[in-house]
Scaffold this motif. Structure first.
Motif, short mmCIF file in Angstrom:
data_model
loop_
_atom_site.label_atom_id
_atom_site.label_comp_id
_atom_site.label_asym_id
_atom_site.label_seq_id
_atom_site.Cartn_x
_atom_site.Cartn_y
_atom_site.Cartn_z
N ALA A 7 0.83 -1.21 0.00
CA ALA A 7 0.00 0.00 0.00
C ALA A 7 0.87 1.26 0.00
CB ALA A 7 -0.94 -0.01 1.21
N ALA A 8 1.97 1.23 0.75
CA ALA A 8 2.86 2.39 0.78
C ALA A 8 3.50 2.63 -0.59
CB ALA A 8 3.94 2.19 1.84
N CYS A 9 3.91 1.57 -1.25
CA CYS A 9 4.52 1.72 -2.58
C CYS A 9 3.51 2.24 -3.60
CB CYS A 9 5.10 0.39 -3.05
SG CYS A 9 6.58 -0.13 -2.19
N LEU A 10 2.30 1.68 -3.57
CA LEU A 10 1.29 2.08 -4.55
C LEU A 10 0.80 3.50 -4.29
CD1 LEU A 10 -0.68 -1.27 -4.85
CD2 LEU A 10 1.12 -0.38 -6.33
N THR A 11 0.74 3.91 -3.05
CA THR A 11 0.39 5.29 -2.73
C THR A 11 1.55 6.22 -3.09
OG1 THR A 11 -0.99 4.50 -0.93
CG2 THR A 11 -0.44 6.82 -0.90
N THR A 39 -4.65 9.04 -13.25
CA THR A 39 -6.01 8.65 -12.88
C THR A 39 -6.02 7.27 -12.22
OG1 THR A 39 -6.89 9.95 -14.72
CG2 THR A 39 -8.35 8.30 -13.74
N LEU A 40 -5.29 6.33 -12.81
CA LEU A 40 -5.23 4.98 -12.22
C LEU A 40 -4.56 5.00 -10.85
CD1 LEU A 40 -4.43 2.79 -15.35
CD2 LEU A 40 -6.58 2.90 -14.07
N SER A 41 -3.55 5.85 -10.68
CA SER A 41 -2.90 5.98 -9.36
C SER A 41 -3.87 6.53 -8.32
CB SER A 41 -1.67 6.88 -9.46
OG SER A 41 -0.65 6.26 -10.20
N ILE A 42 -4.70 7.49 -8.73
CA ILE A 42 -5.70 8.04 -7.81
C ILE A 42 -6.72 6.98 -7.44
CG2 ILE A 42 -7.61 9.69 -7.64
CD1 ILE A 42 -5.86 11.60 -9.36
N VAL A 43 -7.20 6.22 -8.43
CA VAL A 43 -8.18 5.16 -8.16
C VAL A 43 -7.59 4.11 -7.22
CG1 VAL A 43 -9.48 3.27 -9.22
CG2 VAL A 43 -9.47 5.52 -10.30
N ALA A 44 -6.34 3.72 -7.47
CA ALA A 44 -5.69 2.72 -6.60
C ALA A 44 -5.55 3.26 -5.18
CB ALA A 44 -4.33 2.34 -7.17
N ALA A 45 -5.16 4.52 -5.03
CA ALA A 45 -5.00 5.09 -3.69
C ALA A 45 -6.33 5.16 -2.96
CB ALA A 45 -4.36 6.48 -3.78
N VAL A 46 -7.40 5.52 -3.66
CA VAL A 46 -8.73 5.56 -3.04
C VAL A 46 -9.15 4.15 -2.60
CG1 VAL A 46 -11.18 5.98 -3.50
CG2 VAL A 46 -9.47 7.68 -4.16
N LEU A 47 -8.90 3.16 -3.46
CA LEU A 47 -9.23 1.78 -3.09
C LEU A 47 -8.43 1.32 -1.88
CD1 LEU A 47 -9.50 0.11 -6.61
CD2 LEU A 47 -11.35 0.40 -4.95
N ILE A 48 -7.17 1.72 -1.80
CA ILE A 48 -6.33 1.34 -0.67
C ILE A 48 -6.86 1.96 0.63
CG2 ILE A 48 -4.03 1.72 0.35
CD1 ILE A 48 -2.94 1.31 -2.55
N VAL A 49 -7.29 3.20 0.58
CA VAL A 49 -7.85 3.85 1.78
C VAL A 49 -9.15 3.15 2.19
CG1 VAL A 49 -8.88 5.98 2.65
CG2 VAL A 49 -6.75 6.07 1.37
N ILE A 50 -10.00 2.84 1.23
CA ILE A 50 -11.25 2.13 1.55
C ILE A 50 -10.95 0.76 2.15
CG2 ILE A 50 -13.27 1.02 0.51
CD1 ILE A 50 -13.31 3.39 -1.50
N ASN A 51 -9.97 0.05 1.59
CA ASN A 51 -9.61 -1.27 2.13
C ASN A 51 -9.00 -1.17 3.52
OD1 ASN A 51 -10.51 -2.62 -0.13
ND2 ASN A 51 -8.54 -2.48 -1.15
N ALA A 52 -8.26 -0.11 3.77
CA ALA A 52 -7.71 0.09 5.12
C ALA A 52 -8.84 0.28 6.12
CB ALA A 52 -6.76 1.28 5.13
#
Length: 149
Positions: A26-30, A120-133
């Protein structure tokens, strides 16, 4: 007067195996989102290289976390009762797939690798990571009955 001897046992739960690789992934993808923003603002090629490396390491650690999740499920450390657990699993898979597509987009040349699709894909991934957290935190709270681990 004698007092009865009582024994108290403290249950120490084994930490989930998925925890460390999942958090580093998650840290790397964010971090890839942050380097994409830096490239978008500066157009310095170094930031695209950083994004590509962060995505690569994030995906490798995500794959290790997926194996650890399977071990956690089969060992009983991750209980998938109700929809919350399954939503957590599906959300993590979605973040992984979005990041995989993002890595493919980042393999393109220069500006087209980041703006606008990669960002855009980085933003979507970061939002998904926050929701999963948040879902992971809710699963822990549900399992412990509101007590922190």
């Amino acid at each position: 007067m004698t007092y009865p001897i009582t024994r108290s046992y403290v249950a120490i739960a084994a930490p989930p195996l998925r925890s460390i690789p999942l958090h580093f992934s998650a840290a790397c993808l964010t971090g890839a989102l942050l380097t994409d923003i830096a490239y978008w603002r500066t157009a310095e090629m170094m930031w695209t290289n950083f994004s590509a490396w962060l995505l690569t390491f994030g995906l490798l650690l995500g794959a290790l976390a997926a194996i650890a999740v399977l071990i956690d499920i089969f060992s009983g450390r991750l209980l998938l009762r109700g929809g919350l657990g399954w939503l957590y699993i599906i959300g993590n898979i979605a973040a992984f797939v979005v990041s995989l597509f993002n890595a493919f987009i980042h393999s393109r040349d220069a500006w087209a690798s980041v703006v606008p699709t990669g960002l855009t894909l980085s933003i979507v991934a970061a939002v998904l990571i926050v929701i999963n957290a948040c879902l992971g935190w809710a699963i822990i709270r549900q399992r412990t009955g509101g007590l922190e681990e």
